[in-house]
Design a protein around this motif. Sequence first.
Motif, PDB file in Angstrom:
ATOM      1  N   TYR A 199       0.917  -1.128   0.061  1.00 26.69           N
ATOM      2  CA  TYR A 199       0.056  -0.005   0.164  1.00 26.69           C
ATOM      3  C   TYR A 199       0.737   1.238   0.113  1.00 26.69           C
ATOM      4  O   TYR A 199       2.249   1.344   0.485  1.00 26.69           O
ATOM      5  CB  TYR A 199      -0.905  -0.030   1.280  1.00 26.69           C
ATOM      6  N   ASN A 200       0.196   2.375  -0.561  1.00 21.53           N
ATOM      7  CA  ASN A 200       0.968   3.646  -0.470  1.00 21.53           C
ATOM      8  C   ASN A 200      -0.109   4.814  -0.071  1.00 21.53           C
ATOM      9  O   ASN A 200      -1.282   4.404  -0.235  1.00 21.53           O
ATOM     10  CB  ASN A 200       2.025   4.107  -1.454  1.00 21.53           C
ATOM     11  N   LEU A 201       0.270   5.886   0.272  1.00 22.78           N
ATOM     12  CA  LEU A 201      -0.718   6.982   0.324  1.00 22.78           C
ATOM     13  C   LEU A 201      -1.742   7.299  -0.645  1.00 22.78           C
ATOM     14  O   LEU A 201      -2.798   7.524  -0.793  1.00 22.78           O
ATOM     15  CB  LEU A 201      -0.058   8.227   0.882  1.00 22.78           C
ATOM     16  N   THR A 202      -1.009   7.380  -2.001  1.00 18.69           N
ATOM     17  CA  THR A 202      -1.776   7.544  -3.042  1.00 18.69           C
ATOM     18  C   THR A 202      -2.846   6.658  -3.214  1.00 18.69           C
ATOM     19  O   THR A 202      -4.143   6.994  -3.626  1.00 18.69           O
ATOM     20  CB  THR A 202      -1.008   7.797  -4.469  1.00 18.69           C
ATOM     21  N   PHE A 203      -2.498   5.426  -3.247  1.00 19.16           N
ATOM     22  CA  PHE A 203      -3.638   4.128  -3.571  1.00 19.16           C
ATOM     23  C   PHE A 203      -4.639   4.170  -2.455  1.00 19.16           C
ATOM     24  O   PHE A 203      -5.768   3.990  -2.535  1.00 19.16           O
ATOM     25  CB  PHE A 203      -2.876   3.016  -3.495  1.00 19.16           C
ATOM     26  N   ILE A 204      -4.024   4.426  -1.188  1.00 21.40           N
ATOM     27  CA  ILE A 204      -5.007   4.329  -0.031  1.00 21.40           C
ATOM     28  C   ILE A 204      -6.022   5.625  -0.087  1.00 21.40           C
ATOM     29  O   ILE A 204      -7.391   5.285   0.304  1.00 21.40           O
ATOM     30  CB  ILE A 204      -4.355   4.360   1.457  1.00 21.40           C
ATOM     31  N   ASN A 205      -5.616   6.735  -0.548  1.00 22.29           N
ATOM     32  CA  ASN A 205      -6.645   7.884  -0.320  1.00 22.29           C
ATOM     33  C   ASN A 205      -7.355   7.677  -1.492  1.00 22.29           C
ATOM     34  O   ASN A 205      -8.656   8.037  -1.352  1.00 22.29           O
ATOM     35  CB  ASN A 205      -5.481   9.231  -0.682  1.00 22.29           C
ATOM     36  N   GLN A 206      -6.880   7.234  -2.767  1.00 22.22           N
ATOM     37  CA  GLN A 206      -8.130   6.826  -3.588  1.00 22.22           C
ATOM     38  C   GLN A 206      -9.061   6.002  -3.415  1.00 22.22           C
ATOM     39  O   GLN A 206     -10.228   6.119  -3.687  1.00 22.22           O
ATOM     40  CB  GLN A 206      -7.248   6.474  -5.010  1.00 22.22           C
ATOM     41  N   ALA A 207      -8.769   4.842  -2.496  1.00 22.96           N
ATOM     42  CA  ALA A 207      -9.469   3.687  -2.274  1.00 22.96           C
ATOM     43  C   ALA A 207     -10.401   4.198  -1.266  1.00 22.96           C
ATOM     44  O   ALA A 207     -11.657   3.852  -1.297  1.00 22.96           O
ATOM     45  CB  ALA A 207      -8.514   2.537  -1.846  1.00 22.96           C
ATOM     46  N   ILE A 208     -10.151   4.929  -0.321  1.00 23.45           N
ATOM     47  CA  ILE A 208     -10.867   5.594   0.595  1.00 23.45           C
ATOM     48  C   ILE A 208     -12.093   6.484  -0.066  1.00 23.45           C
ATOM     49  O   ILE A 208     -13.214   6.506   0.235  1.00 23.45           O
ATOM     50  CB  ILE A 208     -10.286   6.593   1.528  1.00 23.45           C
ATOM     51  N   THR A 209     -11.710   7.308  -0.913  1.00 23.06           N
ATOM     52  CA  THR A 209     -12.720   8.057  -1.620  1.00 23.06           C
ATOM     53  C   THR A 209     -13.629   7.410  -2.404  1.00 23.06           C
ATOM     54  O   THR A 209     -14.783   7.470  -2.480  1.00 23.06           O
ATOM     55  CB  THR A 209     -11.509   9.088  -2.485  1.00 23.06           C
ATOM     56  N   ILE A 210     -12.931   6.325  -3.242  1.00 17.74           N
ATOM     57  CA  ILE A 210     -13.843   5.418  -3.908  1.00 17.74           C
ATOM     58  C   ILE A 210     -15.154   4.840  -3.005  1.00 17.74           C
ATOM     59  O   ILE A 210     -16.240   4.712  -3.293  1.00 17.74           O
ATOM     60  CB  ILE A 210     -13.179   4.478  -4.796  1.00 17.74           C
ATOM     61  N   ALA A 211     -14.437   4.186  -1.944  1.00 17.53           N
ATOM     62  CA  ALA A 211     -15.408   3.584  -0.948  1.00 17.53           C
ATOM     63  C   ALA A 211     -16.201   4.269  -0.169  1.00 17.53           C
ATOM     64  O   ALA A 211     -17.681   4.003  -0.262  1.00 17.53           O
ATOM     65  CB  ALA A 211     -14.403   2.723  -0.021  1.00 17.53           C
ATOM     66  N   ALA A 212     -15.984   5.530  -0.018  1.00 16.87           N
ATOM     67  CA  ALA A 212     -16.970   6.633   0.779  1.00 16.87           C
ATOM     68  C   ALA A 212     -18.032   6.869  -0.328  1.00 16.87           C
ATOM     69  O   ALA A 212     -19.049   7.165   0.078  1.00 16.87           O
ATOM     70  CB  ALA A 212     -16.268   7.812   1.380  1.00 16.87           C
ATOM     71  N   SER A 213     -17.680   7.403  -1.624  1.00 13.50           N
ATOM     72  CA  SER A 213     -18.415   7.745  -2.526  1.00 13.50           C
ATOM     73  C   SER A 213     -19.700   6.908  -2.856  1.00 13.50           C
ATOM     74  O   SER A 213     -20.765   7.081  -3.070  1.00 13.50           O
ATOM     75  CB  SER A 213     -17.459   7.984  -3.837  1.00 13.50           C
ATOM     76  N   VAL A 214     -19.061   5.444  -3.007  1.00 14.23           N
ATOM     77  CA  VAL A 214     -19.914   4.369  -3.298  1.00 14.23           C
ATOM     78  C   VAL A 214     -20.938   3.953  -2.222  1.00 14.23           C
ATOM     79  O   VAL A 214     -22.116   3.729  -2.316  1.00 14.23           O
ATOM     80  CB  VAL A 214     -19.291   3.130  -3.894  1.00 14.23           C
ATOM     81  N   THR A 215     -20.630   4.157  -0.942  1.00 12.17           N
ATOM     82  CA  THR A 215     -21.050   4.001   0.342  1.00 12.17           C
ATOM     83  C   THR A 215     -22.402   4.978   0.429  1.00 12.17           C
ATOM     84  O   THR A 215     -23.585   4.528   0.552  1.00 12.17           O
ATOM     85  CB  THR A 215     -20.433   3.990   1.562  1.00 12.17           C
ATOM     86  N   LEU A 216     -22.055   6.221   0.021  1.00 13.36           N
ATOM     87  CA  LEU A 216     -22.877   7.373   0.086  1.00 13.36           C
ATOM     88  C   LEU A 216     -24.180   7.247  -0.928  1.00 13.36           C
ATOM     89  O   LEU A 216     -25.469   7.260  -0.755  1.00 13.36           O
ATOM     90  CB  LEU A 216     -22.214   8.479  -0.151  1.00 13.36           C
TER      91      LEU A 216
END
Length: 292
Positions: A199-216
């Motif tokens: 993992y790295n911060l770029t990947f993690i930040n994008q994964a968090i954003t995607i997961a949060a968006s789809v959840t909403l």
Amino acid sequence: MKAIVKLIRPQQWIKNFFVLIPLFFGGELLNATSVVRGVIATLAFCFAASSIYCFNDIYDAEADRRHPVKRLRPIASGAISIVQAYMLMGLMLLLCMFMLLLLPEKRLETGVVILFYYVLNLAYCMRLKQYAILDVCIVALGFVLRIFVGGIATGVVLSKWIVLMTFLLTLFLSFAKRRDDVVRMNDTGEAPRKNTIRYNLTFINQAITIAASVTLVCYIMYTVSPEVVERFHTDKLYLTSVFVLLGLLRYIQLAVVDKRSGDPTKVMLKDLFIQLIVLFWCLSFFIIIYCL
């Protein structure tokens, strides 16, 4: 006694309130019979989870002794022996089985799901947690199994939206937790987990954003879906989406700005903003489906 409590981690039992989610979303929260069954199933899951915590600390004892924080765990520090830990692990499993026997019906089906969770997490502790992405998916699947247990034990039929939202939300929280590991690795030069290097911060930040968006999006679709409107006889549930949005944004703030998303349980127990959002969401949802 303090070491035993620390090993079985009762503070982590808050996660098992997911077992009660079918009651809340199914409109059965005021049904005493269903509530009793839900509480019994929740306790069964709590004991099963504590048994897994014991095994995890037994299996990771050597690695924990080399960790600056985990070396203080009961087994790693020597406060509890391996034999005692295995005995405690077995006791927790027996208590889980005892709670299942208290269920008036569906105890076999409920037990099968908990058994699947148990075996999956044994595999997770021994091997599967070493694989990036798979590790967070298994954690999220564990929460889906919790709501399955709640649905089976209480007789509440789960909506596909509830299943999807549970998986997506806990996937979001799991990625946020992994972000904390990546930050620690970047600061110290040592990976807290073997798979952290994947993992790295770029990947993690994008994964968090995607997961949060789809959840909403999934939550909004749930609130306006015809089946939900028909079940609760109201089309006002979409109003609760604002609290979901605020909760997701607050958690992202804690993860990215404050860098303290390492333990979702601690965040829930200590962050007043998150607590208020959850409280207002629960109250608004309760009022809409039970009072209006």
